[in-house]
Design an enzyme around this catalytic site. Structure first.
Site, PDB file in Angstrom:
ATOM      1  N   SER A  13      -2.641 166.295  -4.329  1.00  0.00           N
ATOM      2  CA  SER A  13      -2.639 165.475  -5.252  1.00  0.00           C
ATOM      3  C   SER A  13      -2.692 163.910  -4.496  1.00  0.00           C
ATOM      4  CB  SER A  13      -1.320 165.468  -6.113  1.00  0.00           C
ATOM      5  OG  SER A  13      -1.123 164.152  -6.797  1.00  0.00           O
ATOM      6  N   GLY A 182       4.889 160.469 -12.039  1.00  0.00           N
ATOM      7  CA  GLY A 182       3.729 159.819 -11.419  1.00  0.00           C
ATOM      8  C   GLY A 182       4.389 158.644 -10.541  1.00  0.00           C
ATOM      9  N   ASP A 184       3.231 155.842 -10.120  1.00  0.00           N
ATOM     10  CA  ASP A 184       3.459 154.411 -10.869  1.00  0.00           C
ATOM     11  C   ASP A 184       4.708 154.262 -11.318  1.00  0.00           C
ATOM     12  OD1 ASP A 184       2.636 156.513 -12.558  1.00  0.00           O
ATOM     13  OD2 ASP A 184       1.232 155.109 -13.528  1.00  0.00           O
TER      14      ASP A 184
END
Length: 195
Positions: A13, A182, A184
């Site tokens: 990822s 995530g 983010d």
């Protein structure tokens, strides 16, 4: 007592790679203990019905812009891997073998860099041998250990645990029982650790 930050990841990822680059800073600013939790992202996708970004054309196009944007924000190198997607089953088993053998950080740093800085095909065992050897690791021993039944079972167990706790992709973070998904969302992770 410092809080624990569980970092569930798969080296395949690119967003997990970006999060990985931020873990030392988060640990330093919050005093948190980072607990690295390898899982198999393909197994998570299968169990949850999720799909990788590359399978959704609009999402793939967005990530092509967003990943370099976050790399610039974090001031870290990032290269789109021309071999992506790479089957990470052996790589993630290798994480667990490296953890058992006391060389986890060196293994993870080397594999993440090979994949997302150098753009190498780490799914090819010859390439992986070169990457691990260049990092000063015993490549043959780690690759062999990754085939052991106990290591294979640990990856299955980890992946099942991640799904049972609500993970549907990587990276996934837990602060106590609060889940964050995530790279983010690292600002929220840091707030939870500081709170």
């Amino acid at each position: 007592m410092p809080k624990r930050l569980e970092f569930w990841f798969d080296v395949g990822s690119p967003t997990a790679y970006l999060a990985h680059t931020q873990m030392p800073g988060i640990a330093g600013r919050t005093g948190a203990e980072i607990v690295w939790r390898p899982m198999l992202l393909g197994g998570v996708f299968k169990a949850t019905g999720n799909a990788p970004p590359g399978d959704v054309p609009a999402k793939s196009a967005y990530y092509a812009v967003d990943l370099p944007r976050f790399a610039r924000r974090y001031s870290v190198p990032y290269t789109r891997n021309p071999f992506f997607p790479i089957m990470t089953l052996g790589l993630m088993r290798g994480c667990l073998a490296a953890e058992r053998d006391g060389c986890f950080k060196a293994y993870v740093d080397a594999v993440f860099a090979a994949m997302w800085v150098e753009g190498r095909n780490t799914g090819d065992f010859e390439v992986l041998r070169d990457v691990l050897t260049a990092a000063g690791l015993d490549a043959e021993a780690l690759i062999a250990a990754a085939q052991e039944l106990t290591v294979k079972q640990q990856l299955i167990t980890n992946t099942e645990e991640a799904v049972a706790r609500g993970a549907f992709g990587a990276p996934t973070f837990f602060v106590d029982d609060e889940i964050f998904f995530g790279q983010d969302r690292l600002d929220f992770v840091e707030e939870a650790l500081a709170g």
